[in-house]
Structures are given as structure tokens and as C-alpha cells.
Motif scaffolding. Structure first.
Motif, PDB file in Angstrom:
ATOM      1  N   VAL A 146      25.932 -33.080 -12.182  1.00  0.00           N
ATOM      2  CA  VAL A 146      25.728 -34.288 -11.273  1.00  0.00           C
ATOM      3  C   VAL A 146      25.212 -33.625 -10.030  1.00  0.00           C
ATOM      4  O   VAL A 146      25.855 -32.674  -9.299  1.00  0.00           O
ATOM      5  N   ILE A 147      24.114 -34.311  -9.455  1.00  0.00           N
ATOM      6  CA  ILE A 147      23.577 -34.127  -8.307  1.00  0.00           C
ATOM      7  C   ILE A 147      23.916 -35.118  -7.106  1.00  0.00           C
ATOM      8  O   ILE A 147      23.924 -36.328  -7.575  1.00  0.00           O
ATOM      9  N   GLY A 148      24.821 -34.513  -6.274  1.00  0.00           N
ATOM     10  CA  GLY A 148      25.714 -35.705  -5.274  1.00  0.00           C
ATOM     11  C   GLY A 148      24.731 -36.418  -4.309  1.00  0.00           C
ATOM     12  O   GLY A 148      23.301 -35.935  -4.226  1.00  0.00           O
ATOM     13  N   PRO A 149      24.986 -37.077  -3.499  1.00  0.00           N
ATOM     14  CA  PRO A 149      24.138 -37.983  -2.709  1.00  0.00           C
ATOM     15  C   PRO A 149      23.966 -37.484  -1.520  1.00  0.00           C
ATOM     16  O   PRO A 149      24.136 -37.842  -0.402  1.00  0.00           O
ATOM     17  N   SER A 150      23.291 -36.293  -1.529  1.00  0.00           N
ATOM     18  CA  SER A 150      22.911 -35.336  -0.411  1.00  0.00           C
ATOM     19  C   SER A 150      21.518 -35.583  -0.221  1.00  0.00           C
ATOM     20  O   SER A 150      20.904 -36.134  -1.209  1.00  0.00           O
ATOM     21  N   ASN A 151      20.970 -34.775   1.006  1.00  0.00           N
ATOM     22  CA  ASN A 151      19.304 -35.052   1.404  1.00  0.00           C
ATOM     23  C   ASN A 151      18.589 -34.045   0.099  1.00  0.00           C
ATOM     24  O   ASN A 151      18.635 -33.127   0.120  1.00  0.00           O
ATOM     25  N   PRO A 152      17.767 -35.005  -0.380  1.00  0.00           N
ATOM     26  CA  PRO A 152      16.851 -34.362  -1.530  1.00  0.00           C
ATOM     27  C   PRO A 152      15.876 -33.394  -1.184  1.00  0.00           C
ATOM     28  O   PRO A 152      16.142 -32.441  -1.844  1.00  0.00           O
ATOM     29  N   VAL A 153      15.566 -33.251  -0.093  1.00  0.00           N
ATOM     30  CA  VAL A 153      14.464 -32.427   0.419  1.00  0.00           C
ATOM     31  C   VAL A 153      15.325 -31.369   1.186  1.00  0.00           C
ATOM     32  O   VAL A 153      14.806 -30.180   1.140  1.00  0.00           O
ATOM     33  N   LEU A 154      16.291 -31.752   1.967  1.00  0.00           N
ATOM     34  CA  LEU A 154      16.622 -30.718   2.992  1.00  0.00           C
ATOM     35  C   LEU A 154      17.930 -29.826   2.280  1.00  0.00           C
ATOM     36  O   LEU A 154      17.884 -28.624   2.206  1.00  0.00           O
ATOM     37  N   SER A 155      18.697 -30.458   1.342  1.00  0.00           N
ATOM     38  CA  SER A 155      19.673 -29.935   0.714  1.00  0.00           C
ATOM     39  C   SER A 155      19.532 -29.471  -0.744  1.00  0.00           C
ATOM     40  O   SER A 155      19.861 -28.437  -1.211  1.00  0.00           O
ATOM     41  N   ILE A 156      18.876 -30.221  -1.600  1.00  0.00           N
ATOM     42  CA  ILE A 156      19.037 -30.248  -2.909  1.00  0.00           C
ATOM     43  C   ILE A 156      17.817 -29.501  -3.479  1.00  0.00           C
ATOM     44  O   ILE A 156      17.601 -28.508  -4.307  1.00  0.00           O
ATOM     45  N   ASP A 157      16.465 -29.738  -3.094  1.00  0.00           N
ATOM     46  CA  ASP A 157      15.274 -29.020  -3.437  1.00  0.00           C
ATOM     47  C   ASP A 157      15.506 -27.404  -3.508  1.00  0.00           C
ATOM     48  O   ASP A 157      14.805 -27.047  -4.435  1.00  0.00           O
ATOM     49  N   PRO A 158      15.850 -26.755  -2.414  1.00  0.00           N
ATOM     50  CA  PRO A 158      15.957 -25.549  -2.533  1.00  0.00           C
ATOM     51  C   PRO A 158      16.757 -24.930  -3.812  1.00  0.00           C
ATOM     52  O   PRO A 158      16.391 -24.016  -4.413  1.00  0.00           O
ATOM     53  N   ILE A 159      17.858 -25.804  -4.291  1.00  0.00           N
ATOM     54  CA  ILE A 159      18.591 -25.328  -5.280  1.00  0.00           C
ATOM     55  C   ILE A 159      17.895 -25.425  -6.748  1.00  0.00           C
ATOM     56  O   ILE A 159      17.786 -24.732  -7.600  1.00  0.00           O
ATOM     57  N   LEU A 160      17.061 -26.628  -6.647  1.00  0.00           N
ATOM     58  CA  LEU A 160      16.312 -26.945  -7.775  1.00  0.00           C
ATOM     59  C   LEU A 160      15.159 -26.004  -7.961  1.00  0.00           C
ATOM     60  O   LEU A 160      14.691 -25.628  -9.099  1.00  0.00           O
ATOM     61  N   THR A 161      14.680 -25.482  -6.839  1.00  0.00           N
ATOM     62  CA  THR A 161      13.400 -24.756  -6.981  1.00  0.00           C
ATOM     63  C   THR A 161      13.934 -23.241  -7.907  1.00  0.00           C
ATOM     64  O   THR A 161      13.141 -22.911  -8.516  1.00  0.00           O
ATOM     65  N   LEU A 162      15.375 -23.050  -7.647  1.00  0.00           N
ATOM     66  CA  LEU A 162      15.678 -21.869  -8.499  1.00  0.00           C
ATOM     67  C   LEU A 162      16.086 -22.196  -9.893  1.00  0.00           C
ATOM     68  O   LEU A 162      16.110 -21.694 -10.753  1.00  0.00           O
ATOM     69  N   LEU A 163      16.883 -23.435  -9.967  1.00  0.00           N
ATOM     70  CA  LEU A 163      17.625 -23.696 -11.043  1.00  0.00           C
ATOM     71  C   LEU A 163      16.922 -24.727 -11.840  1.00  0.00           C
ATOM     72  O   LEU A 163      17.367 -24.999 -13.155  1.00  0.00           O
ATOM     73  N   ALA A 164      15.756 -25.467 -11.586  1.00  0.00           N
ATOM     74  CA  ALA A 164      14.988 -26.708 -12.609  1.00  0.00           C
ATOM     75  C   ALA A 164      14.928 -26.079 -13.900  1.00  0.00           C
ATOM     76  O   ALA A 164      14.989 -26.617 -14.844  1.00  0.00           O
ATOM     77  N   PRO A 165      14.453 -24.655 -13.841  1.00  0.00           N
ATOM     78  CA  PRO A 165      14.113 -24.256 -15.429  1.00  0.00           C
ATOM     79  C   PRO A 165      15.201 -24.179 -16.310  1.00  0.00           C
ATOM     80  O   PRO A 165      15.039 -23.930 -17.277  1.00  0.00           O
ATOM     81  N   HIS A 166      16.572 -23.921 -15.763  1.00  0.00           N
ATOM     82  CA  HIS A 166      17.683 -23.849 -16.428  1.00  0.00           C
ATOM     83  C   HIS A 166      18.604 -25.246 -16.663  1.00  0.00           C
ATOM     84  O   HIS A 166      19.607 -25.250 -17.347  1.00  0.00           O
ATOM     85  N   LEU A 167      17.909 -26.300 -16.308  1.00  0.00           N
ATOM     86  CA  LEU A 167      18.432 -27.638 -16.534  1.00  0.00           C
ATOM     87  C   LEU A 167      17.822 -28.471 -17.619  1.00  0.00           C
ATOM     88  O   LEU A 167      16.454 -28.231 -17.849  1.00  0.00           O
ATOM     89  N   ASP A 168      18.993 -29.109 -18.246  1.00  0.00           N
ATOM     90  CA  ASP A 168      18.408 -29.984 -19.466  1.00  0.00           C
ATOM     91  C   ASP A 168      18.340 -31.409 -18.838  1.00  0.00           C
ATOM     92  O   ASP A 168      19.517 -31.822 -18.513  1.00  0.00           O
TER      93      ASP A 168
END
Length: 226
Positions: A146-168
């Protein structure tokens, strides 16, 4: 400093300052007062207890612990049962490119009060960073992410840059940070608009389309085709 990790630790420990939106409730600022007296900049208002946590984490990391291990140690000391996992053991710093120059995120957010329009973002150190193995294992084992209601570009995108390949994508759920055209907290709407993205629930769905199949929106936005 790890502001987002610290905010989670403080919340789980029942210490978070809900009124200010950061730091520890009922904290004091004697260290900051001394820095001010000594002529140092004090725009980043860290409280004494907050500084104490930073000093401990720095000592643990400098003694040879990975950041993930240091955070786990601190969580244990605060009697937190949940696993709090930083995205990486390597430092990644968000930089904000504005009309006033290339600013550290905290300087733009706190000192400049989000005033300069955002032209682009970059995540300094992201090329050398790897997701912490505990995080990779956690998302692999999870029934849902679950990706919480935080700022997509400021808070979430750095995490997804690393973790996106591991997400279903089938197991990823996004909670929209925008309700009725307004952000739940912070400058999400303004930042998305500055960066040329649609600052609506539909825009949020488009932003996360490659990694999430489900977006949770507020009933007020139920007519939106997200």
C-alpha cells in the motif's frame, strides 16, 4: 538525517508532533538556541530530542551498522514492534531545481517555504544506491503493498526508482494524496502542476499506472474516472 523514517518512528512510538507535522511532541530547542547565539543558521528547527536521535543513529552507522540495522536498533529501543525499513542503506538526497537555483529539498521545503516554482527534481546518489535486502524481501512476502497518500514526486518516486522492479503491479494499492482537487498535506497539487502533471486523482492514477493496478480515492472524487 532521515526525516521520513524518523516521522514513522515517532508516530509508532506515540511521540510525533501532530501540531507541527514533524519532530517530537513537547520537544525543547536549547541546542538550537545556542546555535543561534553562536551565529549559526537555525532555519531548520530540530528539537533537542530529535537531535539526540540523529546523534545516536550517526554513531551507530559510523560504528559499522547499515542504516537498516541502525533504524531497527532505534525502533527496538523505542519499544516499536513493527519493522521500519529505509529504502536503502546508501544515502539518497532529493534536489529541487527552481528558478532560484538547485536547492536541497529541506532548504526548498522549510527555508523557502515551497515558494520557488519547481522545474524538475533529481535524486542525488540514486545511481549508486541499492534497495536494502530487507525491503526487497518484505515486498516479495507482502500480500499487498500500500502506497500511502504522500507526495508522489517528492516522497514516493525515489523509493519506486529502486523498488519498482521488485513490485507486482497486481498487489500494489495507491491511496490518492489528492481529495477534491486539494492535497491532504503539503504542496502536492502545486508540485504536480509545476512539473506538468495533472494535479487530480486521475493524474495520480496516471502517475502510478506502471506499478499499481488499484487507486483508492475519496467518495468526493467518485465521479472521477481514475
Amino acid at each position: 538525517m532521515s526525516p521520513d523514517v524518523d516521522a514513522i518512528l515517532y508516530r509508532l512510538a506515540g511521540m510525533f508532533n501532530e501540531r507541527s507535522g514533524f519532530g517530537v511532541t513537547d520537544d525543547t530547542f536549547h541546542a538550537l538556541s545556542m546555535l543561534h547565539r553562536l551565529g549559526e543558521p537555525t532555519w531548520f528547527a530540530l528539537g533537542d530530542m530529535d537531535i539526540g536521535l540523529h546523534l545516536l543513529r550517526s554513531r551507530l552507522v559510523h560504528s559499522g551498522m547499515r542504516l537498516t540495522e541502525a533504524v531497527a536498533d532505534i525502533a527496538h529501543r523505542l519499544a516499536i514492534d513493527a519493522a521500519v525499513l529505509p529504502m536503502s542503506d546508501e544515502p539518497v538526497r532529493t534536489r529541487v531545481l527552481t528558478d532560484d537555483g538547485d536547492l536541497a529539498m529541506q532548504r526548498w521545503f522549510v527555508e523557502q517555504k515551497c515558494a520557488p516554482p519547481v522545474r524538475s527534481l533529481r535524486y542525488e546518489g540514486i545511481e549508486a544506491a541499492q534497495p536494502a535486502p530487507e525491503v526487497v524481501q518484505a515486498v516479495h512476502d507482502a500480500d499487498a503493498v500500500v502506497i500511502g497518500p504522500s507526495n508522489p514526486v517528492l516522497s514516493i518516486d525515489p523509493i519506486l526508482t529502486l523498488l519498482a522492479p521488485h513490485l507486482d503491479r497486481r498487489r500494489v494499492i495507491v491511496v490518492s494524496p489528492i481529495v477534491g482537487g486539494r492535497s491532504l498535506k503539503g504542496p502536492t497539487v502545486e508540485m504536480l502542476r509545476d512539473l506538468g502533471e495533472e494535479p487530480t486523482t486521475t493524474g495520480v492514477a496516471k502517475h502510478y499506472a506502471r506499478i499499481a493496478r488499484t487507486v483508492v480515492i475519496d467518495p468526493v472524487d467518485s465521479a472521477t474516472q481514475a
